[in-house]
Design an enzyme around this catalytic site. Structure first.
Site, short mmCIF file in Angstrom:
data_model
loop_
_atom_site.label_atom_id
_atom_site.label_comp_id
_atom_site.label_asym_id
_atom_site.label_seq_id
_atom_site.Cartn_x
_atom_site.Cartn_y
_atom_site.Cartn_z
N CYS A 1 1.06 -1.22 -0.01
CA CYS A 1 -0.09 -0.23 0.11
C CYS A 1 0.95 1.18 0.05
CB CYS A 1 -0.76 0.08 1.28
SG CYS A 1 -2.04 1.32 1.29
N HIS B 1 -2.23 -4.83 -10.55
CA HIS B 1 -2.88 -3.96 -10.96
C HIS B 1 -3.20 -4.21 -12.35
CE1 HIS B 1 -2.93 -0.63 -7.87
NE2 HIS B 1 -1.90 -1.52 -7.40
N GLU C 1 -10.37 -0.27 -5.77
CA GLU C 1 -9.09 -0.83 -5.16
C GLU C 1 -9.68 -2.29 -4.47
OE1 GLU C 1 -5.77 0.04 -1.74
OE2 GLU C 1 -7.15 1.57 -2.18
N CYS D 1 -4.73 5.97 -4.34
CA CYS D 1 -3.96 4.45 -4.41
C CYS D 1 -2.79 4.66 -4.68
CB CYS D 1 -4.96 3.55 -5.15
SG CYS D 1 -4.06 2.11 -5.01
N GLY E 1 -1.54 2.23 -7.18
CA GLY E 1 -2.45 2.17 -8.64
C GLY E 1 -1.57 3.40 -9.37
#
Length: 269
Positions: free
Chosen positions: A74, A151, A200, A209, A212
């Site tokens: 994260c 992703h 997410e 994110c 991301g």
């Protein structure tokens, strides 16, 4: 048992931080994490972050999404951890070791080296991860990259018009992605700027994110749409992503502490 916590956020992506580096906590289950994350009956957050001792780094970070599922990385939480820790450090995550360093009101994070092999995403079967021959309605030919977690990135004319609340969960749970997937819709505005929205995995629509942003920047760089450093603007604010000469992803952006408190572990166990 009273347990202290720190509420933090990175561009509105918010966290309940539990620091067990000096004093151990009871084992945290998926149900406990989900209960803490509940915005009606818990403290409320997108992710619960547990800091623990590590044998291979300065300390370890475990990440639980709002649904209680544990994930590998994260980016926004990494910046919050850097701010909380206060000095440069190596942090063990299940996605690999990252380097965090507080700078100004935020942090600079070495997120490591991206992975592009189909079985490293992972995908259910082999295909070109830069130009995937798949589509969900008008979202077509995405790129896929693993930046500590998986992703998929769609480049569209206007990311704000995509019904991500409807398409996001369909793509996240598609059998093509056996571990699930984070879904990014991005609009390239210049060779130095990208606008981004993210669904997410395990958390849903989010204001920001970090992984991301990293994945989207790397996908755009691989396609020649932007240079090796670019700005990513999310609903919660802006991050700077660099893919350096060593092949490592460097993310820079803000983080903030919101408040501190404590709770009774037995109320959530």
């Amino acid at each position: 048992m009273r347990v202290p916590f720190i509420k933090m956020h990175g561009l509105g992506n918010d966290f309940v931080m539990l620091d067990a580096r000096a004093e151990p906590l009871p084992p945290i289950s998926h149900s406990v994490a989900a209960a803490l994350a509940d915005r009606q009956t818990g403290i409320g957050c997108d992710q619960v972050i547990l800091l623990q001792p590590s044998d291979i780094a300065d300390f370890a970070m475990r990440i639980f999404n709002a649904d209680g599922g544990e994930v590998e990385a994260c980016g926004n939480a990494s910046r919050a951890v850097a701010l909380l820790h206060g000095t440069k450090a190596e942090v063990e995550t299940s996605g690999g070791i990252i380097t965090i360093e507080p700078v100004g009101h935020g942090a600079r994070i070495d997120m490591g080296v991206p992975k592009f092999e189909w079985d490293s995403i992972p995908l259910a079967y082999a295909m070109d991860t830069l130009d995937m021959p798949v589509a969900w309605e008008w979202l077509v030919q995405p790129a896929s990259v693993n930046v500590g977690n998986p992703h998929v990135v769609f480049f569209v004319e206007d990311c704000d018009t995509v019904p991500l609340d409807r398409l996001g969960p369909l793509i996240e749970t598609d059998p093509l992605f056996p571990a699930g997937i984070n879904v990014n819709v991005a609009t390239v505005e210049s060779t130095e700027s990208i606008r981004l929205r993210v669904w997410e995995r395990g958390a849903g629509l989010t204001r920001a994110c970090g992984t991301g942003a990293c994945a989207t920047a790397i996908a755009a760089m691989r396609r020649g749409l932007v240079g090796r450093e670019t700005r990513i603007t999310l609903p919660g604010g802006m991050l700077t992503i660099e893919w350096n000469d060593a092949g490592r992803i460097i993310m820079t952006g803000p983080a903030s502490e919101s408040f501190r408190g404590s709770f009774d572990w037995g109320d959530y166990a």
